[in-house]
Every structure is written in C-alpha cells, then in structure tokens.
Design a protein around this motif. Sequence first.
Motif, PDB file in Angstrom:
ATOM      1  N   MET A  93       0.825  -1.208   0.000  1.00  0.00           N
ATOM      2  CA  MET A  93       0.000   0.000   0.000  1.00  0.00           C
ATOM      3  C   MET A  93       0.859   1.257   0.000  1.00  0.00           C
ATOM      4  O   MET A  93       1.931   1.300   0.598  1.00  0.00           O
ATOM      5  CB  MET A  93      -0.924   0.015   1.226  1.00  0.00           C
ATOM      6  N   SER A  94       0.369   2.291  -0.659  1.00  0.00           N
ATOM      7  CA  SER A  94       1.081   3.574  -0.694  1.00  0.00           C
ATOM      8  C   SER A  94       1.081   4.223   0.687  1.00  0.00           C
ATOM      9  O   SER A  94       0.167   4.012   1.483  1.00  0.00           O
ATOM     10  CB  SER A  94       0.417   4.514  -1.702  1.00  0.00           C
ATOM     11  N   GLN A  95       2.114   5.030   0.950  1.00  0.00           N
ATOM     12  CA  GLN A  95       2.238   5.690   2.249  1.00  0.00           C
ATOM     13  C   GLN A  95       2.924   7.046   2.114  1.00  0.00           C
ATOM     14  O   GLN A  95       3.718   7.447   2.970  1.00  0.00           O
ATOM     15  CB  GLN A  95       3.024   4.790   3.214  1.00  0.00           C
ATOM     16  N   SER A  96       2.584   7.764   1.075  1.00  0.00           N
ATOM     17  CA  SER A  96       3.262   9.035   0.806  1.00  0.00           C
ATOM     18  C   SER A  96       2.524  10.243   1.373  1.00  0.00           C
ATOM     19  O   SER A  96       3.083  11.335   1.433  1.00  0.00           O
ATOM     20  CB  SER A  96       3.460   9.223  -0.702  1.00  0.00           C
ATOM     21  N   THR A  97       1.277  10.053   1.795  1.00  0.00           N
ATOM     22  CA  THR A  97       0.500  11.144   2.381  1.00  0.00           C
ATOM     23  C   THR A  97      -0.050  10.708   3.737  1.00  0.00           C
ATOM     24  O   THR A  97      -0.080   9.519   4.053  1.00  0.00           O
ATOM     25  CB  THR A  97      -0.685  11.543   1.477  1.00  0.00           C
ATOM     26  N   PHE A  98      -0.528  11.681   4.501  1.00  0.00           N
ATOM     27  CA  PHE A  98      -1.116  11.366   5.805  1.00  0.00           C
ATOM     28  C   PHE A  98      -2.294  10.413   5.651  1.00  0.00           C
ATOM     29  O   PHE A  98      -2.393   9.416   6.379  1.00  0.00           O
ATOM     30  CB  PHE A  98      -1.567  12.653   6.503  1.00  0.00           C
ATOM     31  N   ASP A  99      -3.180  10.694   4.698  1.00  0.00           N
ATOM     32  CA  ASP A  99      -4.351   9.845   4.511  1.00  0.00           C
ATOM     33  C   ASP A  99      -3.949   8.418   4.154  1.00  0.00           C
ATOM     34  O   ASP A  99      -4.521   7.447   4.677  1.00  0.00           O
ATOM     35  CB  ASP A  99      -5.250  10.414   3.412  1.00  0.00           C
ATOM     36  N   GLU A 103      -4.701   5.037   6.344  1.00  0.00           N
ATOM     37  CA  GLU A 103      -5.411   3.925   5.701  1.00  0.00           C
ATOM     38  C   GLU A 103      -4.625   2.621   5.839  1.00  0.00           C
ATOM     39  O   GLU A 103      -5.200   1.548   6.077  1.00  0.00           O
ATOM     40  CB  GLU A 103      -5.651   4.261   4.230  1.00  0.00           C
ATOM     41  N   LYS A 104      -3.321   2.718   5.725  1.00  0.00           N
ATOM     42  CA  LYS A 104      -2.471   1.539   5.889  1.00  0.00           C
ATOM     43  C   LYS A 104      -2.507   1.051   7.337  1.00  0.00           C
ATOM     44  O   LYS A 104      -2.560  -0.156   7.604  1.00  0.00           O
ATOM     45  CB  LYS A 104      -1.035   1.887   5.475  1.00  0.00           C
ATOM     46  N   TYR A 105      -2.496   1.984   8.262  1.00  0.00           N
ATOM     47  CA  TYR A 105      -2.590   1.661   9.689  1.00  0.00           C
ATOM     48  C   TYR A 105      -3.908   0.960  10.009  1.00  0.00           C
ATOM     49  O   TYR A 105      -3.943  -0.028  10.757  1.00  0.00           O
ATOM     50  CB  TYR A 105      -2.448   2.947  10.494  1.00  0.00           C
ATOM     51  N   ILE A 124       3.433   2.484  17.541  1.00  0.00           N
ATOM     52  CA  ILE A 124       4.844   2.813  17.306  1.00  0.00           C
ATOM     53  C   ILE A 124       5.156   2.677  15.816  1.00  0.00           C
ATOM     54  O   ILE A 124       5.877   3.493  15.233  1.00  0.00           O
ATOM     55  CB  ILE A 124       5.758   1.904  18.152  1.00  0.00           C
ATOM     56  N   TRP A 125       4.605   1.652  15.195  1.00  0.00           N
ATOM     57  CA  TRP A 125       4.762   1.428  13.748  1.00  0.00           C
ATOM     58  C   TRP A 125       4.189   2.591  12.950  1.00  0.00           C
ATOM     59  O   TRP A 125       4.798   3.066  11.985  1.00  0.00           O
ATOM     60  CB  TRP A 125       4.060   0.118  13.406  1.00  0.00           C
ATOM     61  N   LEU A 126       3.016   3.070  13.355  1.00  0.00           N
ATOM     62  CA  LEU A 126       2.397   4.214  12.701  1.00  0.00           C
ATOM     63  C   LEU A 126       3.281   5.448  12.816  1.00  0.00           C
ATOM     64  O   LEU A 126       3.520   6.158  11.824  1.00  0.00           O
ATOM     65  CB  LEU A 126       1.024   4.489  13.326  1.00  0.00           C
ATOM     66  N   ASP A 127       3.787   5.720  14.006  1.00  0.00           N
ATOM     67  CA  ASP A 127       4.652   6.884  14.194  1.00  0.00           C
ATOM     68  C   ASP A 127       5.930   6.779  13.363  1.00  0.00           C
ATOM     69  O   ASP A 127       6.433   7.791  12.859  1.00  0.00           O
ATOM     70  CB  ASP A 127       5.003   7.050  15.682  1.00  0.00           C
ATOM     71  N   HIS A 128       6.462   5.577  13.226  1.00  0.00           N
ATOM     72  CA  HIS A 128       7.658   5.373  12.407  1.00  0.00           C
ATOM     73  C   HIS A 128       7.374   5.726  10.943  1.00  0.00           C
ATOM     74  O   HIS A 128       8.204   6.347  10.271  1.00  0.00           O
ATOM     75  CB  HIS A 128       8.139   3.930  12.532  1.00  0.00           C
ATOM     76  N   MET A 129       6.199   5.354  10.457  1.00  0.00           N
ATOM     77  CA  MET A 129       5.805   5.724   9.093  1.00  0.00           C
ATOM     78  C   MET A 129       5.688   7.232   8.942  1.00  0.00           C
ATOM     79  O   MET A 129       6.212   7.829   7.995  1.00  0.00           O
ATOM     80  CB  MET A 129       4.459   5.075   8.736  1.00  0.00           C
ATOM     81  N   LEU A 130       4.976   7.860   9.874  1.00  0.00           N
ATOM     82  CA  LEU A 130       4.777   9.306   9.804  1.00  0.00           C
ATOM     83  C   LEU A 130       6.100  10.060   9.892  1.00  0.00           C
ATOM     84  O   LEU A 130       6.331  11.032   9.161  1.00  0.00           O
ATOM     85  CB  LEU A 130       3.840   9.754  10.936  1.00  0.00           C
ATOM     86  N   LYS A 131       6.967   9.604  10.773  1.00  0.00           N
ATOM     87  CA  LYS A 131       8.273  10.247  10.957  1.00  0.00           C
ATOM     88  C   LYS A 131       9.111  10.117   9.694  1.00  0.00           C
ATOM     89  O   LYS A 131       9.746  11.086   9.250  1.00  0.00           O
ATOM     90  CB  LYS A 131       8.992   9.610  12.151  1.00  0.00           C
ATOM     91  N   THR A 132       9.123   8.924   9.110  1.00  0.00           N
ATOM     92  CA  THR A 132       9.944   8.664   7.926  1.00  0.00           C
ATOM     93  C   THR A 132       9.423   9.406   6.701  1.00  0.00           C
ATOM     94  O   THR A 132      10.200  10.008   5.945  1.00  0.00           O
ATOM     95  CB  THR A 132       9.979   7.148   7.631  1.00  0.00           C
ATOM     96  N   GLU A 133       8.133   9.358   6.490  1.00  0.00           N
ATOM     97  CA  GLU A 133       7.548   9.905   5.261  1.00  0.00           C
ATOM     98  C   GLU A 133       7.245  11.406   5.343  1.00  0.00           C
ATOM     99  O   GLU A 133       7.390  12.116   4.343  1.00  0.00           O
ATOM    100  CB  GLU A 133       6.250   9.159   4.920  1.00  0.00           C
TER     101      GLU A 133
END
Length: 207
Positions: A93-99, A103-105, A124-133
């Motif tokens: 799944m894409s993860q380039s935007t907040f939405d 959605e992936k979470y 923690i996984w969600l925060d890692h995505m947000l922090k990275t992207e």
Amino acid sequence: MTLENKLGIDNSPELAREEERISKIRAMEIFNNDLLKDKRAGTFSTLAFIHHTLFADIYDFAGQLRDINIAKGNFRFAPIMYLKTSLESIDKMSQSTFDEIVEKYVEMNVAHPFREGNGRSGRIWLDHMLKTELGLVIDWSKVDKEDYLLAMERSPIRDIEIKHVLKNALSSNINDRTMFMKGVDHSYFYEGYYSYKTEDLYEEGMK
C-alpha cells in the motif's frame, strides 16, 4: 485465562503489570537507541521487529504471526488462512500522504497479526511511518481514549473519523523524549494498562 508466558506467572493482573513494566522499558530502548533508524517504514517485518522488541522477554510468540482466529466484541480480525496474503497486500500500500498512512494503519489493525500487543506495537509502527515519510508523529497525549477507540472501531467501514482524531494531534517534535514517554503511557492506557509511568521507569533505569 492467563496467556502462557516466560515469566511463569499464572495470575492475569500480575502478568498485566509485569507486561506493562517490561514492555514500557523496551519501548524507551526503541526510542533512546533509535532502533528503527534502519528499518523500512510501513512493512510487516518492521512491525514484527517492534513487537518482538516489546514482548520478547514475556512471550514466546513475540514477533510471530498468530495461529488462531481472534475477535474483539462482534468484530473478527483477518482469518488466519488469509493473514499472510493480507499482510503482503498491506506492505504494498502507498504511504506518501497522511491519509494513505492512516489507511495503511487501519488495514494493519484489521489484520491484527499477533496474539497480543497489536495496538501498542501498531502505534509505534504508525509513528515510524509518519516520521519517515512526513517528518511528523502523533502526540498521543492529545488523543482522547474514547475518541480513539470509537474511531478505530468504525475505521474499517469509515476511516474519516480516525483521520480527524489523529490529524489534530500531529506534531513535528519527532525527537522529543518527554512527548514520546507520555505517548507510550497514553497508548498503554487505551488498552487498560496504567500501573507504571514510562518516565518513572526510565529514571529508575538511569540510576
């Protein structure tokens, strides 16, 4: 019924307290030692690493796919016969935007890949995505428990609520230790764990 554990505890409240104490210490190690620095954001392998780090001292199944079907209330999480396929789809799944990230979470929450500890490792996984992207994280201390739980309950059908709840708590303070510790406490509070404060455990460990 008490989950089988490495601690030899057969009393559920006692196990819950030890699980909270130990896994909160491990959560601080993830932050302090930047253990996710080289982990690919948004993948099941990274989620499994987080889960294993939090719970390896407590459960043999830490980081391992569940082998039973589980439900919460009237909601049944992904059946085990489809679980691996579901996780493969989530990885793509894409993860380039907040939405897209939320959605992936939501999809990972529906998969619920572990026997126990999905919510705590998933946040923690969600925060890692947000922090990275996006260079952002959730300030979980600003997320009301009931708002979050109700939004997550409805998210498989309608994810606009959880997006609204989480968007209002976004922070650019991605390296703030105090905010992280408060966030861990709130994350655990959502699941009914509140015997220890992460800050106290951290200070105790530093002595």
